[in-house]
Every structure is written in structure tokens, then in C-alpha cells.
Design a protein around this motif. Structure first.
Motif, PDB file in Angstrom:
ATOM      1  N   ILE A 133      37.689  67.451  63.671  1.00  0.00           N
ATOM      2  CA  ILE A 133      38.741  66.449  63.896  1.00  0.00           C
ATOM      3  C   ILE A 133      40.036  66.850  63.205  1.00  0.00           C
ATOM      4  CG2 ILE A 133      39.410  64.051  63.462  1.00  0.00           C
ATOM      5  CD1 ILE A 133      36.437  63.313  63.737  1.00  0.00           C
ATOM      6  N   PHE A 134      39.927  67.286  61.925  1.00  0.00           N
ATOM      7  CA  PHE A 134      41.123  67.632  61.159  1.00  0.00           C
ATOM      8  C   PHE A 134      41.297  69.157  61.090  1.00  0.00           C
ATOM      9  CE2 PHE A 134      39.721  63.510  59.505  1.00  0.00           C
ATOM     10  CZ  PHE A 134      40.882  62.755  59.703  1.00  0.00           C
ATOM     11  N   SER A 135      41.400  69.744  62.244  1.00  0.00           N
ATOM     12  CA  SER A 135      41.617  71.189  62.310  1.00  0.00           C
ATOM     13  C   SER A 135      42.344  71.515  63.601  1.00  0.00           C
ATOM     14  CB  SER A 135      40.279  71.945  62.257  1.00  0.00           C
ATOM     15  OG  SER A 135      39.544  71.717  63.449  1.00  0.00           O
ATOM     16  N   GLY A 136      42.597  72.800  63.779  1.00  0.00           N
ATOM     17  CA  GLY A 136      43.289  73.224  64.991  1.00  0.00           C
ATOM     18  C   GLY A 136      42.452  73.061  66.237  1.00  0.00           C
ATOM     19  N   GLU A 137      41.160  72.702  66.059  1.00  0.00           N
ATOM     20  CA  GLU A 137      40.271  72.526  67.205  1.00  0.00           C
ATOM     21  C   GLU A 137      40.365  71.129  67.811  1.00  0.00           C
ATOM     22  OE1 GLU A 137      38.463  74.910  68.545  1.00  0.00           O
ATOM     23  OE2 GLU A 137      39.123  76.356  67.050  1.00  0.00           O
ATOM     24  N   PHE A 138      41.223  70.285  67.260  1.00  0.00           N
ATOM     25  CA  PHE A 138      41.262  68.887  67.712  1.00  0.00           C
ATOM     26  C   PHE A 138      41.579  68.780  69.204  1.00  0.00           C
ATOM     27  CE2 PHE A 138      43.355  64.827  68.510  1.00  0.00           C
ATOM     28  CZ  PHE A 138      42.431  63.945  67.984  1.00  0.00           C
ATOM     29  N   THR A 139      42.570  69.521  69.642  1.00  0.00           N
ATOM     30  CA  THR A 139      42.964  69.443  71.056  1.00  0.00           C
ATOM     31  C   THR A 139      42.033  70.240  71.960  1.00  0.00           C
ATOM     32  OG1 THR A 139      44.509  71.281  70.719  1.00  0.00           O
ATOM     33  CG2 THR A 139      45.390  69.040  70.502  1.00  0.00           C
ATOM     34  N   HIS A 140      41.149  71.035  71.362  1.00  0.00           N
ATOM     35  CA  HIS A 140      40.215  71.845  72.147  1.00  0.00           C
ATOM     36  C   HIS A 140      38.788  71.292  72.037  1.00  0.00           C
ATOM     37  CE1 HIS A 140      43.637  74.568  71.430  1.00  0.00           C
ATOM     38  NE2 HIS A 140      43.328  75.090  72.622  1.00  0.00           N
ATOM     39  N   GLY A 141      38.666  70.001  72.064  1.00  0.00           N
ATOM     40  CA  GLY A 141      37.358  69.353  72.021  1.00  0.00           C
ATOM     41  C   GLY A 141      37.033  68.693  70.692  1.00  0.00           C
ATOM     42  N   GLY A 142      37.858  68.921  69.678  1.00  0.00           N
ATOM     43  CA  GLY A 142      37.599  68.298  68.383  1.00  0.00           C
ATOM     44  C   GLY A 142      37.693  66.787  68.424  1.00  0.00           C
ATOM     45  N   TRP A 143      38.519  66.269  69.311  1.00  0.00           N
ATOM     46  CA  TRP A 143      38.688  64.813  69.410  1.00  0.00           C
ATOM     47  C   TRP A 143      37.401  64.123  69.863  1.00  0.00           C
ATOM     48  CZ3 TRP A 143      37.812  62.718  74.241  1.00  0.00           C
ATOM     49  CH2 TRP A 143      37.795  63.617  75.304  1.00  0.00           C
ATOM     50  N   THR A 144      36.509  64.858  70.533  1.00  0.00           N
ATOM     51  CA  THR A 144      35.266  64.237  70.998  1.00  0.00           C
ATOM     52  C   THR A 144      34.358  63.837  69.842  1.00  0.00           C
ATOM     53  OG1 THR A 144      34.162  66.395  71.194  1.00  0.00           O
ATOM     54  CG2 THR A 144      35.322  65.574  73.137  1.00  0.00           C
ATOM     55  N   PHE A 145      34.564  64.451  68.663  1.00  0.00           N
ATOM     56  CA  PHE A 145      33.736  64.128  67.508  1.00  0.00           C
ATOM     57  C   PHE A 145      34.083  62.758  66.933  1.00  0.00           C
ATOM     58  CE2 PHE A 145      33.207  68.640  67.926  1.00  0.00           C
ATOM     59  CZ  PHE A 145      31.892  68.853  67.553  1.00  0.00           C
ATOM     60  N   ILE A 146      35.233  62.229  67.308  1.00  0.00           N
ATOM     61  CA  ILE A 146      35.556  60.846  66.931  1.00  0.00           C
ATOM     62  C   ILE A 146      34.561  59.902  67.589  1.00  0.00           C
ATOM     63  CG2 ILE A 146      37.282  59.010  67.110  1.00  0.00           C
ATOM     64  CD1 ILE A 146      39.451  61.140  66.984  1.00  0.00           C
ATOM     65  N   PHE A 147      34.271  60.152  68.861  1.00  0.00           N
ATOM     66  CA  PHE A 147      33.292  59.328  69.575  1.00  0.00           C
ATOM     67  C   PHE A 147      31.891  59.524  69.009  1.00  0.00           C
ATOM     68  CE2 PHE A 147      36.769  59.874  72.584  1.00  0.00           C
ATOM     69  CZ  PHE A 147      36.992  58.567  72.977  1.00  0.00           C
ATOM     70  N   PHE A 148      31.602  60.730  68.527  1.00  0.00           N
ATOM     71  CA  PHE A 148      30.306  60.980  67.890  1.00  0.00           C
ATOM     72  C   PHE A 148      30.140  60.084  66.666  1.00  0.00           C
ATOM     73  CE2 PHE A 148      27.724  63.241  64.722  1.00  0.00           C
ATOM     74  CZ  PHE A 148      26.554  63.418  65.435  1.00  0.00           C
ATOM     75  N   LEU A 149      31.182  60.021  65.827  1.00  0.00           N
ATOM     76  CA  LEU A 149      31.126  59.170  64.631  1.00  0.00           C
ATOM     77  C   LEU A 149      31.063  57.695  65.008  1.00  0.00           C
ATOM     78  CD1 LEU A 149      33.697  60.970  62.280  1.00  0.00           C
ATOM     79  CD2 LEU A 149      31.200  61.094  62.234  1.00  0.00           C
ATOM     80  N   LEU A 150      31.779  57.312  66.077  1.00  0.00           N
ATOM     81  CA  LEU A 150      31.753  55.915  66.526  1.00  0.00           C
ATOM     82  C   LEU A 150      30.414  55.534  67.145  1.00  0.00           C
ATOM     83  CD1 LEU A 150      35.312  55.576  68.123  1.00  0.00           C
ATOM     84  CD2 LEU A 150      34.509  54.663  65.930  1.00  0.00           C
ATOM     85  N   LEU A 151      29.605  56.525  67.445  1.00  0.00           N
ATOM     86  CA  LEU A 151      28.264  56.278  67.981  1.00  0.00           C
ATOM     87  C   LEU A 151      27.232  56.213  66.857  1.00  0.00           C
ATOM     88  CD1 LEU A 151      26.585  56.069  70.656  1.00  0.00           C
ATOM     89  CD2 LEU A 151      26.218  58.537  70.447  1.00  0.00           C
ATOM     90  N   VAL A 152      27.334  57.133  65.897  1.00  0.00           N
ATOM     91  CA  VAL A 152      26.318  57.259  64.850  1.00  0.00           C
ATOM     92  C   VAL A 152      26.485  56.213  63.756  1.00  0.00           C
ATOM     93  CG1 VAL A 152      25.360  58.775  63.083  1.00  0.00           C
ATOM     94  CG2 VAL A 152      26.042  59.715  65.290  1.00  0.00           C
ATOM     95  N   ILE A 153      27.697  56.052  63.224  1.00  0.00           N
ATOM     96  CA  ILE A 153      27.912  55.146  62.083  1.00  0.00           C
ATOM     97  C   ILE A 153      27.607  53.692  62.425  1.00  0.00           C
ATOM     98  CG2 ILE A 153      29.647  54.273  60.475  1.00  0.00           C
ATOM     99  CD1 ILE A 153      30.900  57.040  60.464  1.00  0.00           C
ATOM    100  N   PRO A 154      28.074  53.147  63.561  1.00  0.00           N
ATOM    101  CA  PRO A 154      27.699  51.773  63.904  1.00  0.00           C
ATOM    102  C   PRO A 154      26.193  51.585  64.078  1.00  0.00           C
ATOM    103  CG  PRO A 154      29.604  52.431  65.174  1.00  0.00           C
ATOM    104  CD  PRO A 154      29.094  53.664  64.498  1.00  0.00           C
ATOM    105  N   ALA A 155      25.507  52.611  64.592  1.00  0.00           N
ATOM    106  CA  ALA A 155      24.051  52.505  64.747  1.00  0.00           C
ATOM    107  C   ALA A 155      23.382  52.358  63.391  1.00  0.00           C
ATOM    108  CB  ALA A 155      23.515  53.741  65.476  1.00  0.00           C
TER     109      ALA A 155
END
Length: 379
Positions: free
Chosen positions: A260-282
Motif C-alpha cells: 500500500i505504501f510503496s511504488g506498487e500502489f498503482t500497480h495492484g497495491g491498492w487491492t491490499f486495502i480491500f484485503f485488510l477491509l476483509l480480514v480485520i472486520p472478520a
């Protein structure tokens, strides 16, 4: 004219020639066997809990001072578990020849890495490795999900007795919370030694009446730490898991925050935000839903004293802090750890709901579940 004796006597099963008064309950072989079993079970539990805690602490501290068990999210780095080089011809499953890695047997792992890795981590890693390889043609990393699911299912099945006892003890504690609060309120302003002893005596009478064993509710804690460390190590050292990309989006070998906080954000890194929004609420729901079901079962068992309310507030604060710490662990750990937490949360929610239904039905049938556990000496 015959007269009826004032007292009746029963035969002593240990010695048929000796009779006992009617008020002395005869000791049967079944009663003796149950008594012996309870004693054996008590010491066996203590031995198991002590062993599990020692192993858990061993594994925890070993990762701090033993460089041979250090892990790295990059495939081919750190301690890895897989097949020996060249066995399958698949780089995801075979260890690296350039790293000098070899497939260790059970005895070698025990000797090289200690009892925690040899006794606990090796069997779990071997199971997941073989399950993943046998289903290697599954797409999207579904074989990894299946293998972790099976491992968690086995662990949950092995620890079901401890979980059941802990849940029932928590349930009893909730049921008598009102009575305990009344005792606390009764002796609130009395600080002398006699009053403190009387308060303790009345509290213990409540525990004895409802067959409550205060420390039994904490038994699950002695099992949780080793289980978490076992699965955590399996997930972080297994070579095919590190090489897995879940649905072609989330690589098991990276950490969410690094993406998320790297140069990979625009190359798929942003999808890890949804990963955290899936795991932490569970994880959060796995803590809150059991509490909600417990309140639903025990609507009349509320804390009425200031002390009881303070205890509940401290418990909520502790749970909030714990949830925050777990969220940080997921964010800073490899994605495979987050997948484990997500599946574990689903297990916990399902298990809590099943227990909720079982307890309600048991109450309707007069507490048959608790009676069954008591008859087996597991209460």
C-alpha cells in the motif's frame, strides 16, 4: 411378634462382611472408577497445559535468538519447508539447491530446530505441503485456502473439549453475575478482615452451588498461544504458500502495508486495502458476535454493582486493544498470516454460533450437555 429395626444397613462392596448404616452411601466399583478417572484427568490436564505453554514459550523465544529459524517472505530465503530439490521439478514446492536447503525428516527437524518445530510445526507443515501438492492444479490459490482450512479444522477438533469446557464455564459465570454483584454490593463499604472472609465464603458457595470453576474459563488461553504460533510458523515457512498468489491478486509472500505504501500502489497495491477491509472486520466480528449471543442467552444476568460495571468496561477496553493489535499484526505480516486469521475468524464465529444453539437446547432439556460432561469427568 417381630419388630422392625430402627436402622437399616447396607453391604460394603469392598468387604461384604462389613455393613454400613443407611446414611453412608455404599461405594461401588463404578463410583471408584469415576473417582480415579477424575484424579487422573485432573493431573493429565495440568501436564498437557504445562507442556503446551512450555512449547509455546519455547517457540516464541526461539524465533528471537535462533537465527536458523528466522523467516523471510521472499521465496528461497529464511527457514523454508518443502520437498528436497528436484523431487517434483516445480520451484514452488522444491527447496533451492543454491541455498543448500534439503528436505528434513521428522527426526532431523527435532534435532536441528528443537521440540517445538519437530513435534508441532513439522506435522502441520507436512500436511499442508502434501495437500497443496496433491491439488496443485487448482486455480487462484484455492488449494492453499483448502489446505489451511483442513489444518484449522483438525486443530479445532483436537481442542474441542477445552473449548467446550471454557465456553460452559464462561456461561455459568455470566448466569451468576447478578448474584456475585449482590455480594459485592453487600460488602462494598466493609473493609475489615471478617467481612472480607465472609464475602469470599459467600462467593465460593455460589461457585460450588453452580459447579463453577473460575480458572477453567482460562483453559483456552493455554491452548490459544501454542496453536497460533504453530499455524503462524507453518504459514510463514512453507515454500508453496510463500509462492502462492490468491486469485492472482494477493501474493502470500508480501505484507499488505509494504504494497500500500510503496511504488506498487498503482500497480495492484491498492487491492491490499480491500484485503485488510476483509480480514480485520472478520476478526472484530469473531469477538463481538459471541458476546452478543451470550447477552441474548443471559438477558437477566447483568452486573448491578459498580465493581461489576467497571470489570465489564475493562474487559471491553482490553478487547478493543486486542483487536487493534491483531489488526496491526495482519497489516505488518505476510498475506498468508492474514488469510489464516480470516479463516480462523470464520471458524470462531461458526463455533460460537453452534455453541449458542447447543447451550439453548441443553437448557430446554434440563442441562443434559453439562450432565454428560460431568459423567465423563470433563466438567
Amino acid at each position: 411378634m417381630s419388630t422392625k429395626p430402627a436402622f437399616s444397613f447396607s453391604t460394603n462392596s469392598a468387604n461384604p462382611n462389613v455393613v454400613s448404616p443407611f446414611w453412608v452411601k455404599p461405594v461401588t466399583k463404578t463410583g471408584q472408577a469415576k473417582k480415579v478417572w477424575k484424579i487422573v484427568w485432573k493431573w493429565l490436564k495440568l501436564a498437557i497445559f504445562a507442556f503446551m505453554m512450555i512449547m509455546g514459550l519455547w517457540g516464541c523465544f526461539q524465533t528471537m535468538w535462533d537465527g536458523s529459524v528466522s523467516t523471510n517472505a521472499t521465496v528461497g530465503s529464511g527457514l523454508e519447508f518443502g520437498f528436497y530439490f528436484g523431487k517434483t521439478g516445480d520451484w514452488r514446492y522444491d527447496l533451492s539447491a543454491s541455498m543448500g536447503q534439503q528436505y528434513h525428516t521428522y527426526s532431523q527437524w527435532t534435532m536441528d530446530y528443537g521440540p517445538f518445530y519437530g513435534i508441532f510445526v513439522y506435522p502441520g507443515a507436512s500436511l499442508v505441503l502434501n495437500l497443496m501438492y496433491s491439488t496443485r492444479d487448482w486455480v487462484g490459490g484455492l488449494n492453499a485456502l483448502m489446505a489451511i482450512f483442513v489444518l484449522l479444522l483438525i486443530i479445532r477438533a483436537l481442542s474441542i473439549v477445552v473449548t467446550l469446557r471454557s465456553t460452559l464455564q464462561n456461561e455459568k459465570m455470566t448466569e451468576v453475575q447478578g448474584k456475585i454483584s449482590e455480594i459485592n454490593a453487600k460488602y462494598k463499604d466493609l473493609k475489615d478482615m471478617a467481612s472480607k472472609q465472609k464475602k469470599q465464603q459467600e462467593t465460593m458457595e455460589i461457585y460450588k452451588k453452580y459447579n463453577i470453576k473460575p480458572f477453567a474459563a482460562f483453559e483456552q488461553m493455554f491452548i490459544t498461544l501454542p496453536i497460533f504460533l504453530i499455524v503462524y510458523r507453518v504459514v510463514t515457512i512453507l515454500r508453496p504458500l510463500k509462492a502462492t498468489s490468491l486469485f492472482g491478486i494477493w501474493s502470500f509472500g508480501v505484507t499488505p502495508l509494504s504494497q500500500i505504501f510503496s511504488g506498487e500502489f498503482t500497480h495492484g497495491g491498492w487491492t491490499f486495502i480491500f484485503f485488510l477491509l476483509l480480514v480485520i472486520p472478520a476478526q472484530f466480528l469473531s469477538m463481538k458476535l459471541p458476546q452478543m449471543w451470550a447477552r441474548k442467552r443471559n438477558r437477566n444476568a447483568t452486573a448491578t454493582s459498580d465493581k461489576g460495571n467497571k470489570q465489564q468496561k475493562r474487559m471491553k477496553m482490553f478487547q478493543t486493544i486486542f483487536a487493534g493489535v491483531m489488526g496491526l499484526i495482519v497489516a505488518f505480516s505476510a498475506v498468508g498470516v492474514g488469510v489464516y486469521w480470516f479463516l480462523n475468524s470464520l471458524f470462531a464465529i461458526a463455533q460460537s454460533y453452534i455453541m449458542h444453539v447447543i447451550i439453548i437446547r441443553s437448557r430446554r432439556k434440563g442441562g443434559k450437555l453439562e450432565s454428560r460432561l460431568k459423567s465423563l469427568g470433563l466438567d
